[in-house]
Write a protein that holds these residues in place. Structure first.
Motif, PDB file in Angstrom:
ATOM      1  N   ASP A   1     -47.169  14.465 -14.043  1.00 42.00           N
ATOM      2  CA  ASP A   1     -47.673  14.107 -12.714  1.00 42.00           C
ATOM      3  C   ASP A   1     -47.157  12.705 -12.417  1.00 42.00           C
ATOM      4  OD1 ASP A   1     -49.387  12.393 -14.121  1.00 42.00           O
ATOM      5  OD2 ASP A   1     -51.133  13.693 -13.911  1.00 42.00           O
TER       6      ASP A   1
ATOM      7  N   TRP B   1     -52.861   2.147 -14.643  1.00 41.84           N
ATOM      8  CA  TRP B   1     -51.539   2.491 -15.193  1.00 41.84           C
ATOM      9  C   TRP B   1     -50.877   1.270 -15.835  1.00 41.84           C
ATOM     10  CZ3 TRP B   1     -49.462   5.399 -10.228  1.00 41.84           C
ATOM     11  CH2 TRP B   1     -50.158   6.609 -10.090  1.00 41.84           C
TER      12      TRP B   1
ATOM     13  N   CYS C   1     -45.864   1.404  -3.509  1.00 39.52           N
ATOM     14  CA  CYS C   1     -46.514   2.606  -3.003  1.00 39.52           C
ATOM     15  C   CYS C   1     -45.888   2.876  -1.631  1.00 39.52           C
ATOM     16  CB  CYS C   1     -48.016   2.376  -2.904  1.00 39.52           C
ATOM     17  SG  CYS C   1     -48.959   3.898  -2.776  1.00 39.52           S
TER      18      CYS C   1
ATOM     19  N   LYS D   1     -49.367  16.260  -3.280  1.00 40.52           N
ATOM     20  CA  LYS D   1     -50.239  15.794  -2.183  1.00 40.52           C
ATOM     21  C   LYS D   1     -50.022  16.647  -0.936  1.00 40.52           C
ATOM     22  CE  LYS D   1     -52.339  13.705  -4.248  1.00 40.52           C
ATOM     23  NZ  LYS D   1     -53.722  13.722  -4.600  1.00 40.52           N
TER      24      LYS D   1
END
Ligand SMILES: Cc1ncc(COP(=O)(O)O)c(C=O)c1O
Length: 385
Positions: A95, A127, A168, A234
């Motif tokens: 993932d 993470w 991101c 997603k």
């Protein structure tokens, strides 16, 4: 099915409550969950068919993510974003979380700093720790036009030589789609200060009408310093099936994926690979419907907030199905979110989970039916009054 509005259908709430996934199992039955990033729409038909066929064949063994996944993702990226890459440059991982952590382990040494830009998806904080590295927070900037990368603060932070920056792109929870100019400036800084960029692009297929996604690897000069992690999970709601893809575009970064532990390939979900290939090859008509539906829900949410909760403010997201609501008028920290939950029986994600900048904020998931959005905002308004 709920016929209350156009767009993709959503089952009635009593049917949704039969789902066994996290969104529907975390709160008591009287709470409307608008929390974790799962959607309430039915699966895309090509994906449901591919999974059904696999079950019919009793095809539930180990995954073998062969060239098919790379070809499917490369075809999708070329059609969708004019991004051409070699399908052989795709490496399957369990993932996005596993991909980012394992990449950081190869790119860094224990104790190195890794930069992130809060408010950001909460696992980013974990993470960095899981990879044995040290967190360097470079918050987003926010003004009346919305949230964006703070390039001046990033330059100051990169000058202290963190080993990596986890981007991101698009940015959860604020829904910002970084512009080509911003990404070019980021890549320039990464090259000057030798900071590797790990770009989490899981929300890329969820860029809504009005915005355009720029894959970081299409920025000139990015290939030598950046690696992307993408997934169908997603946009097609497949998070439980476990398959993501790392993409590189230069030998230096290909060597990084070459350094991932060999055994990770056995930890990928077989249904994840099957559904990802179906999504990227045959899932675009459904995705187009989804984006129109989410655009309507974004509009509807804006209208409902204006009418019922005028003390909340937001910048409608350019991507994702997540609304980052400024609820500071109802109290600092997670007070508004607690009020919505305790008195309104509506669950939102607590803003503080996304970093200190999330004080006074809550994240609302609008990938649901008009009816549930209507009920949720009515209950939130009553609990706020
Ligand atoms: C930015 C971001 N990255 C990663 C994930 C999780 O991805 P995965 O389940 O593939 O680890 C999410 C889930 O919402 C997310 O928003």
């Amino acid at each position: 099915m709920d016929g209350a509005g156009p767009g993709l259908p959503v089952d009635p709430i009593e049917v949704l409550r039969q789902r066994r996934s996290a969104k529907w199992q975390t709160y008591p039955a009287d709470v409307l969950p608008l929390t974790v990033a799962e959607m309430d729409f039915a699966l895309a038909a090509p994906i449901a068919d591919a999974l059904r066929a696999a079950v019919e064949r009793s095809d539930a063994g180990y995954a073998k993510a062969g060239p098919e996944l790379g070809r499917a993702l490369a075809g999708f990226a070329a059609r969708r974003w004019n991004w051409d890459f070699d399908p052989a440059a795709v490496t399957a991982v369990t993932d996005v979380g596993v991909g980012v952590v394992e990449l950081l382990r190869v790119l860094t040494r224990p104790g190195d700093a890794v930069a992130i830009s809060p408010p950001v998806y909460p696992p980013f904080f974990d993470w960095v720790a899981e990879a044995g590295t040290r967190l360097l927070e470079v918050p987003l900037a926010c003004d009346e036009t919305g949230w964006r990368l703070d390039l001046a603060a990033l330059e100051a932070a990169f000058a202290t030589h963190p080993a990596a920056y986890v981007l991101c792109n698009p940015h959860n929870p604020v829904g910002r789609v970084h512009s080509p100019d911003e990404l070019a400036a980021l890549v320039r800084l990464a090259r000057i200060y030798r900071v590797a960029i790990v770009s989490d692009e899981i929300h890329a297929p969820l860029v809504l009408p009005g915005a355009t996604f720029t894959p970081v690897l299409t920025v000139p000069g990015a290939a030598e310093v950046a690696v992307s992690v993408l997934s169908a999970s997603k946009a097609w709601n497949l998070a439980g099936l476990k398959c993501a893809a790392v993409v590189t575009a230069a030998p230096r970064m290909a060597a990084v994926t070459g350094g991932l532990p060999a055994d990770t390939r056995w930890r990928i979900g077989h249904f994840g690979v099957i559904s990802a290939v179906a999504a990227f090859t045959a899932g675009e008509p459904w995705l187009d419907q989804l984006l129109l539906t989410l655009d309507q829900r974004r509009q509807m949410l804006g209208d409902l907030l204006r009418q019922r909760l005028p003390m909340l403010t937001w910048h409608p997201p350019e991507a994702t199905f997540l609304a980052w609501l400024n609820c500071a008028a109802l109290g600092a920290d997670d007070r508004a979110r607690e009020r919505f939950l305790e008195h309104g029986r509506v669950a939102l994600e607590p803003g503080l989970h996304f970093g200190a900048a999330g004080s006074g904020y809550a994240r609302l998931n609008f990938a649901t039916s008009p009816d549930i959005l209507d009920q949720a905002t009515a209950r939130m308004a009553r609990s706020a009054g």
